[in-house]
Design an enzyme around this catalytic site. Sequence first.
Site, PDB file in Angstrom:
ATOM      1  CG  ASP A  63      -0.251  -0.356   2.526  1.00 27.24           C
ATOM      2  OD1 ASP A  63       0.993  -0.375   2.563  1.00 27.24           O
ATOM      3  OD2 ASP A  63      -0.947  -0.605   3.519  1.00 27.24           O
ATOM      4  CG  ASN A 129      -9.051  -0.880  12.074  1.00 27.20           C
ATOM      5  OD1 ASN A 129      -8.111  -1.533  11.603  1.00 27.20           O
ATOM      6  ND2 ASN A 129      -9.517   0.206  11.498  1.00 27.20           N
ATOM      7  CG  HIS A 131      -5.950  -1.714   8.895  1.00 25.86           C
ATOM      8  ND1 HIS A 131      -6.101  -0.478   9.482  1.00 25.86           N
ATOM      9  CD2 HIS A 131      -4.620  -1.894   8.768  1.00 25.86           C
ATOM     10  CE1 HIS A 131      -4.908   0.046   9.700  1.00 25.86           C
ATOM     11  NE2 HIS A 131      -3.989  -0.795   9.273  1.00 25.86           N
ATOM     12  CD  GLU A 136      -8.900   1.514   7.746  1.00 29.79           C
ATOM     13  OE1 GLU A 136      -8.915   0.621   8.616  1.00 29.79           O
ATOM     14  OE2 GLU A 136      -8.303   2.591   7.905  1.00 29.79           O
TER      15      GLU A 136
HETATM   16  C1  GLP Z   1      -0.491   0.684   8.595  1.00 28.51           C
HETATM   17  C2  GLP Z   1      -0.173  -0.109   7.330  1.00 28.51           C
HETATM   18  C3  GLP Z   1      -0.398  -1.578   7.541  1.00 28.51           C
HETATM   19  C4  GLP Z   1       0.296  -2.020   8.811  1.00 28.51           C
HETATM   20  C5  GLP Z   1      -0.314  -1.305  10.001  1.00 28.51           C
HETATM   21  C6  GLP Z   1       0.302  -1.726  11.313  1.00 28.51           C
HETATM   22  O1  GLP Z   1      -1.818   1.035   8.717  1.00 28.51           O
HETATM   23  N1  GLP Z   1      -0.930   0.293   6.204  1.00 28.51           N
HETATM   24  O2  GLP Z   1       0.101  -2.291   6.413  1.00 28.51           O
HETATM   25  O3  GLP Z   1       0.152  -3.402   8.967  1.00 28.51           O
HETATM   26  O4  GLP Z   1      -0.094   0.080   9.798  1.00 28.51           O
HETATM   27  O5  GLP Z   1       1.483  -1.029  11.546  1.00 28.51           O
HETATM   28  P1  GLP Z   1       2.521  -1.361  12.671  1.00 28.51           P
HETATM   29  O6  GLP Z   1       3.287  -2.537  12.201  1.00 28.51           O
HETATM   30  O7  GLP Z   1       3.381  -0.123  12.759  1.00 28.51           O
HETATM   31  O8  GLP Z   1       1.765  -1.596  13.921  1.00 28.51           O
END
Ligand code: GLP
Length: 258
Positions: A63, A129, A131, A136
């Site tokens: 993404d 949440n 995702h 989402e």
């Molecule tokens: C963002 C990214 C996700 C990732 C999530 C969790 O929203 N788009 O791909 O998995 O954050 O991030 P973290 O690993 O920093 O908790």
Amino acid sequence: MKIIAVNTPQGMAEAGYELVQQTVEENKHPVLGMATGSSPLGIYALMRKNKLDVRHAITVNLDEYVNLSSEDKNSYHYFMNKQLFHHLSFAQTFIPNGMAQSLEEECKRYDNVIENHPIDLQILGIGENGHIGFNEPGTSFASGTHIVKLTDSTRQANRRFFEKEEDVPTHAITMGIASIMKAKQIALLASGLKKAEAIKTLLEGPVTEECPATVLRNHPNVVIIADRQALSLCSEESFHEHQQVFSISDLLSNSRVD
Ligand code: GLP
């Protein structure tokens, strides 16, 4: 699904790295599905430290924010350059372009990229949440690459990286859930209490679009690499049902811990 419970961030990094290394070494043209965020940082550090030979490997990122250029230090493009692409030389790298003139065309282009480069190992983090990527709650399980309006919860969780609240992007472009599910193997990483609720729902809740990560229960080859805090709300039964393994070598030899 298999669960590897780790005690330290290093344990999570090592388990994830072993999977990456195996994928890179066993495939002639490996395709790695890459994630951003803090969860995969340890894996990327080990890839750099061990100077993993990835000259034959292709990466496809999950993404990107809409409207952040690759020079913006909060863009996922910048993140990947800093973590990996400036250090290791991949055969090819792909990231969705959140600056594309036509985002609709960009989504189509990215679906073709995924189609032409089937992912061998997809690394995933998980949002609080539930995702995955930026899919989402409420996203269709049949979705391809699409533009997302980020939820308040996700913008809040990512607020820490930005100077001002209004700097946090409102939209992102993300690989869809159907595309993620096409990966041959998926490794989902989670650490800390903040992820405990999402991990409990992933392992024990109903499979529903309300918690996108639950779709992974329909995938034949998923490993959850999580620390004790992220697993703290899970019941004993889920460790049995989903098979707890101690290490990647256990996973590969398919042994089971009861
Ligand atoms: C963002 C990214 C996700 C990732 C999530 C969790 O929203 N788009 O791909 O998995 O954050 O991030 P973290 O690993 O920093 O908790």
